[in-house]
Design a protein around this motif. Structure first.
Motif, PDB file in Angstrom:
ATOM      1  N   LEU A  61      -8.054  -7.653   4.009  1.00 43.77           N
ATOM      2  CA  LEU A  61      -8.221  -6.342   3.288  1.00 43.77           C
ATOM      3  C   LEU A  61      -6.884  -5.777   3.499  1.00 43.77           C
ATOM      4  N   ILE A  62      -5.985  -6.016   4.319  1.00 38.92           N
ATOM      5  CA  ILE A  62      -4.783  -5.047   4.972  1.00 38.92           C
ATOM      6  C   ILE A  62      -4.085  -6.079   3.278  1.00 38.92           C
ATOM      7  N   LEU A  63      -3.481  -7.292   3.469  1.00 41.78           N
ATOM      8  CA  LEU A  63      -3.182  -8.100   2.741  1.00 41.78           C
ATOM      9  C   LEU A  63      -3.630  -7.427   1.335  1.00 41.78           C
ATOM     10  N   VAL A  64      -4.614  -7.498   1.091  1.00 46.21           N
ATOM     11  CA  VAL A  64      -5.090  -6.770  -0.674  1.00 46.21           C
ATOM     12  C   VAL A  64      -4.348  -5.649  -0.715  1.00 46.21           C
ATOM     13  N   VAL A  65      -4.090  -4.814   0.212  1.00 39.26           N
ATOM     14  CA  VAL A  65      -3.765  -3.075   0.361  1.00 39.26           C
ATOM     15  C   VAL A  65      -2.190  -3.073  -0.110  1.00 39.26           C
ATOM     16  N   LEU A  66      -1.553  -3.966   1.035  1.00 40.48           N
ATOM     17  CA  LEU A  66      -0.102  -4.106   0.708  1.00 40.48           C
ATOM     18  C   LEU A  66       0.547  -4.802  -1.236  1.00 40.48           C
ATOM     19  N   PHE A  67      -0.552  -5.560  -1.228  1.00 35.66           N
ATOM     20  CA  PHE A  67      -0.204  -6.253  -2.389  1.00 35.66           C
ATOM     21  C   PHE A  67      -0.492  -5.535  -3.528  1.00 35.66           C
ATOM     22  N   TRP A  81      -0.117   3.532  -4.606  1.00 38.38           N
ATOM     23  CA  TRP A  81      -1.520   3.598  -3.539  1.00 38.38           C
ATOM     24  C   TRP A  81      -2.893   3.770  -3.629  1.00 38.38           C
ATOM     25  N   LYS A  82      -3.260   4.783  -5.241  1.00 42.04           N
ATOM     26  CA  LYS A  82      -4.375   4.611  -5.535  1.00 42.04           C
ATOM     27  C   LYS A  82      -5.188   3.402  -6.464  1.00 42.04           C
ATOM     28  N   ALA A 134      -9.050  -0.683  -5.368  1.00 42.76           N
ATOM     29  CA  ALA A 134      -9.702  -2.030  -5.674  1.00 42.76           C
ATOM     30  C   ALA A 134     -10.402  -2.061  -4.056  1.00 42.76           C
ATOM     31  N   ILE A 135     -10.323  -1.089  -3.045  1.00 46.21           N
ATOM     32  CA  ILE A 135     -10.540  -1.873  -1.832  1.00 46.21           C
ATOM     33  C   ILE A 135     -12.216  -1.147  -1.973  1.00 46.21           C
ATOM     34  N   VAL A 136     -12.115   0.217  -2.586  1.00 44.67           N
ATOM     35  CA  VAL A 136     -13.970   0.574  -2.653  1.00 44.67           C
ATOM     36  C   VAL A 136     -14.769  -0.304  -3.177  1.00 44.67           C
TER      37      VAL A 136
END
Length: 423
Positions: free
Chosen positions: A155-161, A169-170, A175-177
């Motif tokens: 999940l951390i890598l997904v957010v950064l990518f 960032w939105k 995508a995380i939701v």
């Protein structure tokens, strides 16, 4: 061209459009209902952890003539009918060509002897052909901890990518939701169905995260392409995002069907024909996760992205310009200003061609510069007054009516007195 191809082409060009973004509250309600059912199933029934997580007893039977699926089915029914609570649902599968694996929960010595004797009688083997192992729960705990660590890192890598690729960032939040939505639904299905959670389930769960993310990133990339310049494209962010979903809809459906058909076949064979197998646990996670991932990338991720970006200044101004254009197209005369005494020359609505001047044409469209700042009054700007006639020996005649700019020259055309009247 086939019907599907024509449909895809009309969706891509915007000739036909499905309003995914405008109906976002409907999709939110459907997803919320599914998630609530999944959470209730998880809270009431819980997960059925396999022997790798809870510990138990494993029997490995070696058959010289070769192990068959019929023998595995027979031993499953025989052990399940013994009336032993911890062995009422044994996991039986073939291992290689000459072995059968039987897994049950922890048994007492008397229960273990009874199961051992049932295996010998059903398969026609001796005690020397049976090996018995005790599986502790410590290895299952390690698998759970490693899976949670992998999930957090992913999940951390997904957010950064996503943040680095889209600079937004939105988009990462949306995508995380969508990923959380897919995971909750998959886990809830496992709880409601009673399927065992094994290391294969964990593998499938981590795999569907990548599939769901791939589909979401494809849609987001098309959204970024469509929303590069809202002012020049004369559209709104919601309309451009909805067009992006329609443009990728056929691709998403085709990709999902190509992936779901073989996974569904594996799920059917492992659950119906093989009875119990690690393939069943892996296939169920993949099937549910892929279906949920396709749904979330279309109905959740994009509408949620539009929702959380709706308060940005540029998007608000694009919405105002779109509403102004819609009002003008509904009644093109609604934007004509009312007559006042101080109106500029050429703005009198009674002025017409051939009556002392040329009628100034109405503005056919609103310029985007008319709505530069929030709160500015919507309406066309008044044209600048025409310059006065200048030059030696020339006089401006008395105006009988407002004079507009002539189409034959770039300046006003004054009249001159005859020579007989000149001094």
């Amino acid at each position: 061209m086939g019907r599907i191809s024509r449909l895809g082409n009309s969706l891509y060009t915007g000739e036909r459009s499905i309003d995914f973004v405008g109906r976002r509250w409907l999709w939110y309600a459907i997803s919320a209902a599914i998630v609530v059912i999944a959470i209730l199933g998880l809270a009431t029934k819980g997960l059925n952890y396999g022997i790798e997580f809870t510990g138990g007893t494993q029997y490995k039977v070696t058959i010289a003539d070769g192990a068959t699926q019929e023998q595995a089915d027979d031993i499953r029914e025989a052990i399940g009918g013994l009336g032993i609570p911890n062995a009422d649902a044994p996991v039986v599968s073939t291992s290689g060509q000459n072995s059968i694996l039987i897994q049950v929960e922890e048994l007492s010595n008397a229960e273990s002897v009874k199961v051992n004797q049932t295996i010998q009688d059903t398969l026609g083997v001796t005690q020397q052909d049976i090996s018995q192992d005790q599986i502790g729960a410590s290895w299952g705990d390690e698998v759970k901890n490693r899976a949670l660590t992998g999930l957090v890192v992913f999940l951390i890598l997904v957010v950064l990518f996503i943040w680095a690729y889209f600079r937004e960032w939105k988009m990462s939040a949306a995508a995380i939701v969508a990923l959380a939505h897919d995971v909750v639904i998959t886990v809830g299905v496992y709880a409601l169905s009673g399927f065992e959670v094994t290391p294969a389930t964990v593998t499938g769960l981590l795999t569907i995260l990548g599939f769901s993310l791939y589909d979401t990133v494809v849609v987001f990339d098309k959204i970024r392409e469509n929303t590069k310049n809202l002012r020049a494209n004369r559209t709104t962010y919601a309309a451009a995002a909805n067009l992006a979903v329609n443009q990728t809809l056929v691709r998403s459906i085709n990709t999902s069907l190509v992936a779901l058909i073989p996974v569904g076949a594996i799920l059917y064979v492992s659950a119906v024909q093989l009875g119990a197998s690690s393939l069943k646990d892996l296939a169920l996670a993949l099937f549910v996760g892929m279906a949920a991932g396709t749904y979330s990338s279309i109905f959740i991720a994009t509408p949620l992205l539009v929702h959380i970006k709706s308060n940005e200044t540029e998007i608000v101004m694009a919405e105002r310009r779109a509403k102004a254009r819609a009002r003008r197209e509904a009644d093109r005369y609604a934007s004509v200003p009312a007559f006042t005494e101080d109106m500029p020359i050429g703005s009198d609505p009674d002025t017409g061609p051939g009556r002392g001047g040329v009628l100034v044409e109405e503005r056919d469209d609103f310029d985007d510069d008319d709505f530069d700042e929030p709160g500015e009054e919507v309406g066309p700007r008044r044209p600048a007054p025409a310059p006065e006639a200048m030059g030696r020996g020339r006089t401006v005649p008395t105006s009988q009516r407002p004079v507009g700019r002539s189409s034959a020259s770039g300046r006003q055309q004054p009249t001159r007195q005859p020579k007989s009247k000149r001094k």
